[in-house]
Design a protein around this motif. Structure first.
Motif, mmCIF file in Angstrom:
data_model
loop_
_atom_site.group_PDB
_atom_site.id
_atom_site.type_symbol
_atom_site.label_atom_id
_atom_site.label_comp_id
_atom_site.label_asym_id
_atom_site.label_seq_id
_atom_site.Cartn_x
_atom_site.Cartn_y
_atom_site.Cartn_z
ATOM 1 N N ASN B 126 -37.390 26.258 115.367
ATOM 2 C CA ASN B 126 -36.230 27.157 115.416
ATOM 3 C C ASN B 126 -36.244 28.031 116.672
ATOM 4 O O ASN B 126 -35.964 29.212 116.638
ATOM 5 C CB ASN B 126 -36.162 28.004 114.149
ATOM 6 C CG ASN B 126 -37.422 28.838 113.933
ATOM 7 O OD1 ASN B 126 -38.471 28.512 114.471
ATOM 8 N ND2 ASN B 126 -37.310 29.894 113.148
ATOM 9 N N LYS B 138 -27.116 23.958 119.061
ATOM 10 C CA LYS B 138 -28.303 24.187 118.234
ATOM 11 C C LYS B 138 -28.446 25.675 117.901
ATOM 12 O O LYS B 138 -28.760 26.036 116.767
ATOM 13 C CB LYS B 138 -29.575 23.683 118.940
ATOM 14 C CG LYS B 138 -30.805 23.946 118.101
ATOM 15 C CD LYS B 138 -32.062 23.283 118.590
ATOM 16 C CE LYS B 138 -33.221 23.611 117.611
ATOM 17 N NZ LYS B 138 -34.517 23.155 118.114
ATOM 18 N N LEU B 142 -28.679 27.262 114.224
ATOM 19 C CA LEU B 142 -29.770 28.143 113.801
ATOM 20 C C LEU B 142 -29.215 29.478 113.290
ATOM 21 O O LEU B 142 -29.689 30.016 112.292
ATOM 22 C CB LEU B 142 -30.737 28.395 114.970
ATOM 23 C CG LEU B 142 -31.583 27.200 115.415
ATOM 24 C CD1 LEU B 142 -32.316 27.529 116.719
ATOM 25 C CD2 LEU B 142 -32.598 26.821 114.328
ATOM 26 N N ARG B 145 -27.563 28.950 109.855
ATOM 27 C CA ARG B 145 -28.589 28.757 108.823
ATOM 28 C C ARG B 145 -29.299 30.083 108.508
ATOM 29 O O ARG B 145 -29.550 30.408 107.354
ATOM 30 C CB ARG B 145 -29.617 27.721 109.310
ATOM 31 C CG ARG B 145 -29.584 26.436 108.476
ATOM 32 C CD ARG B 145 -30.829 25.617 108.723
ATOM 33 N NE ARG B 145 -30.782 24.925 110.005
ATOM 34 C CZ ARG B 145 -31.849 24.558 110.692
ATOM 35 N NH1 ARG B 145 -33.063 24.847 110.250
ATOM 36 N NH2 ARG B 145 -31.722 23.901 111.830
ATOM 37 N N THR B 230 -42.155 26.865 111.816
ATOM 38 C CA THR B 230 -40.997 27.748 111.907
ATOM 39 C C THR B 230 -41.433 29.138 112.387
ATOM 40 O O THR B 230 -42.363 29.725 111.824
ATOM 41 C CB THR B 230 -40.321 27.883 110.518
ATOM 42 O OG1 THR B 230 -39.925 26.585 110.083
ATOM 43 C CG2 THR B 230 -39.100 28.790 110.588
ATOM 44 N N PHE B 246 -34.779 33.197 114.014
ATOM 45 C CA PHE B 246 -34.869 32.181 115.066
ATOM 46 C C PHE B 246 -34.948 32.868 116.429
ATOM 47 O O PHE B 246 -34.767 34.085 116.530
ATOM 48 C CB PHE B 246 -33.711 31.174 115.013
ATOM 49 C CG PHE B 246 -32.367 31.748 115.392
ATOM 50 C CD1 PHE B 246 -31.625 32.478 114.487
ATOM 51 C CD2 PHE B 246 -31.839 31.540 116.670
ATOM 52 C CE1 PHE B 246 -30.381 32.998 114.829
ATOM 53 C CE2 PHE B 246 -30.591 32.048 117.020
ATOM 54 C CZ PHE B 246 -29.870 32.781 116.083
#
Lengths: 153, 458
Positions: B126, B138, B142, B145, B230, B246
């Protein structure tokens, strides 16, 4: 190509060119409605600079090597190879002002139109894409201070 | 296969070169190769895309028929990373094994992220850079999410951006619309260290804070806290820990030139090129972020990783590659930056942080806290050498012109610096010359005909 030239010796600073430009670039094409009612209020792409002693109306030069086009990060600002016209596509413009930082004459403005900042400039009163029309500012000038002549460049 | 012109890179420099080549050589074959699977797009627009100011349909830099109309063969996709260059054999080899022999080659491969040695940064899934369209998509994924997961847990979503340069701050602005809290770390003592001075940075940092972006100049990450692949936080250089969902890594960029250097091209801080933008390798040219440019104002040699510079170099290199006898030389340049953050606009050009007590240099600073404007003009030897304009963008190109033309300011009305500069601030002669390019030679300055054409002798 034909270009608009300012003849400052004859400019009275009356700003009729600005009014004509706003009307031309309004939704209604009616001067009174365009200047008093329309939202967003239309923007003049010709600027009368100066005071009672010196004034001149400044328009995009539609440069042979336009810096605004070279600088444009979105591809919105383009020069038509056939007509020489430099235009900005409002759909592609993101209002970053690179063109403002590049134009040597101060002839690009970034204004908020329907919530989006976009670059506006002289389009030589073109009606469909890239064929220059008869500029409204030149037609409106009462004193020959704006002319539209074939240029030697 | 073989191409008369092989262009490595499909962005500003590459497509501008292709256009210039085609304007001179109507039939030579042109191949553009790039590992990005997209048609040419406005790379600096990726943050605007996330903000909804443009769309995937409108982000295209050229019209849809660009490659077809100019008869360019595009080789676009992950297999088309240039891996090897053999300048003697005039051959390039790509990551998918394809070999292309060329007549002339242009290296326009741009910048790649510089990854600093921060422990854990390359272990987490991430974490993304913010240079390409795919990077931006991306980052958005991220962010979406992170928001969903955080809100499901009843807490704020959090992102860390490492680096407060133009890329880092534009990324921060873009994701701030999706993420509740954005923290931007910057090793340097101020944000935008390359394009702003201390005072301008202070004002901009305050403005960003009002939009929920917390900038931490002087602080960077020393370790990324990774769990099961992560990243969930960072240990900062001040010893504190900062949680996050992230990370956007925007520490810096470097020229994407490893394959060219391996092939023997001379590299300083970028590829060293002649005035025709040819590298030290025969028939290999370069344009854009990969080129070491002499700064016209301070004489330093470094890449000038800016879109307008890439377009200009691409146009010049393309004309030389096609043997255009009128091709101009490239003789240095200087930086002009235009960027906006929320409602603020920032334009900078040239020399903006002259060394203290530099001889012949004065700084003219105008701050209007109420209006939120800040203007700084750097004057050297009586000529404008640089400016910063925060929220005062109007007609800034007139200042840029003064820098470029090294105009002595004593011929110009000093009112030029008080507010937006005007054409009428120039003296009569210069005013006329500037605004009347191509003016008919048979007309005088009042518009009257000064000579009549002779009637033909017949």
């Amino acid at each position: 190509m034909k270009r608009i030239y300012a003849i400052e010796a004859w400019c009275l600073g009356c700003k009729r060119c600005e009014i004509a430009c706003k009307t031309q670039h309004s939704a209604t094409r009616d001067t009174v409605k365009a200047l008093t009612q329309e939202q967003p209020s239309p923007t003049s792409r010709v600027q009368v600079e100066g005071d009672r002693f010196l004034s001149l109306a400044v328009n995009c030069r539609h440069c042979a090597q336009p810096k605004c086009v070279k600088g444009c990060i979105s591809g919105a600002m383009q020069k038509d190879p056939a007509s020489g016209l430099v235009t900005s596509d409002p759909a592609k413009c993101v209002g970053c002002r690179t063109c403002v930082s590049m134009c040597p004459f101060g002839c690009v403005q970034v204004v908020s139109v329907e919530g989006r900042d976009i670059a506006l400039k002289c389009d030589l009163c073109t009606e469909d894409g890239c064929i220059p029309g008869e500029p409204a500012c030149v037609a409106a000038c009462p004193n020959g201070a704006l002319v539209y002549w074939e240029s030697e460049e | 296969m073989r191409a008369d012109y092989l262009i490595l890179g499909n962005s500003a420099a590459g497509v501008s070169a292709a256009e210039a080549i085609r304007a001179t050589d109507s039939c030579g074959s042109i191949v553009i190769a790039s590992p990005e699977p997209h048609r040419v797009y406005g790379r600096p627009l990726i943050s605007y895309l996330l903000e909804g100011k443009t769309s995937l349909e409108r982000i295209g830099y050229k019209n849809a028929d660009f490659y077809e109309r100019l008869n360019i063969e595009p080789f676009l996709g992950p297999g088309y990373d240039a891996m090897r260059l053999d300048a003697n054999a005039h051959r390039a080899t790509f990551s998918n094994g394809t070999e292309i022999e060329y007549g002339r080659c242009l290296i326009a491969t741009g910048s790649i992220p510089f990854t600093p040695p921060i422990e854990g940064l390359d272990e987490a899934q991430n974490v993304t850079p913010f240079l390409t369209l795919d990077n931006a998509l991306k980052a958005q994924e991220l962010a979406d999410r992170a928001r969903a997961a955080a809100h499901a847990e009843g807490r704020e979503s959090r992102a860390i951006v490492i680096g407060a340069g133009l890329i880092g701050l534009k990324a921060a602005e873009a994701i701030s619309h999706s993420v509740d809290r954005v923290m931007v770390l910057e090793l340097a003592p101020r944000i935008l260290p390359a394009v702003l001075d201390a005072e301008g940075a202070r004002l901009l940092q305050g403005m960003l804070a009002r939009h929920g972006i917390e900038c931490r100049p002087g602080v960077s990450a020393q370790k990324i806290l990774v769990d099961g692949g992560t990243a969930h936080g960072a240990l900062l250089t001040d010893g504190t820990e900062e949680p996050c969902d992230f990370i956007v890594a925007a520490v810096g960029v470097r020229p994407n030139t490893a394959f060219a250097v391996e092939a023997g091209a001379t590299q300083g801080r970028g590829l060293v090129c002649g005035p025709d933008l040819q590298t030290s390798l025969p028939d290999v040219y370069a344009a854009g972020d990969v080129v070491q440019v002499r700064d016209a104002l301070d004489g330093t040699e470094r890449p000038l990783a800016l879109w307008p510079n890439a377009v200009r170099q691409g146009m010049i290199a393309g004309r030389h590659m096609a043997d255009d006898p009128l091709a101009p030389v490239f003789d240095g340049s200087f930086a002009v930056n235009a960027v906006d953050f929320f409602e603020a606009s920032l334009l900078t050009a040239g020399l903006i942080n002259p060394p203290d007590n530099a001889e012949g240099v004065t700084c003219d600073v105008r701050i209007d806290e109420a209006a939120g404007t800040y203007a700084k003009f750097v004057v050297r030897d009586g000529k404008l050498a640089g400016y910063i304009l925060l929220n005062r963008p109007d007609n800034a190109g007139i200042y840029t012109w003064l820098i470029e033309h090294e105009t002595q300011l004593d011929t110009i009305d000093p009112a030029l610096f008080d507010s937006a500069p005007l054409n009428c601030d120039f003296d009569k002669t210069m005013r006329w010359e500037r605004l009347h390019a191509g003016y008919p030679a048979d007309r005088n300055e009042k518009g009257f005909l000064v000579k009549r054409e002779c009637p033909s002798a017949s």
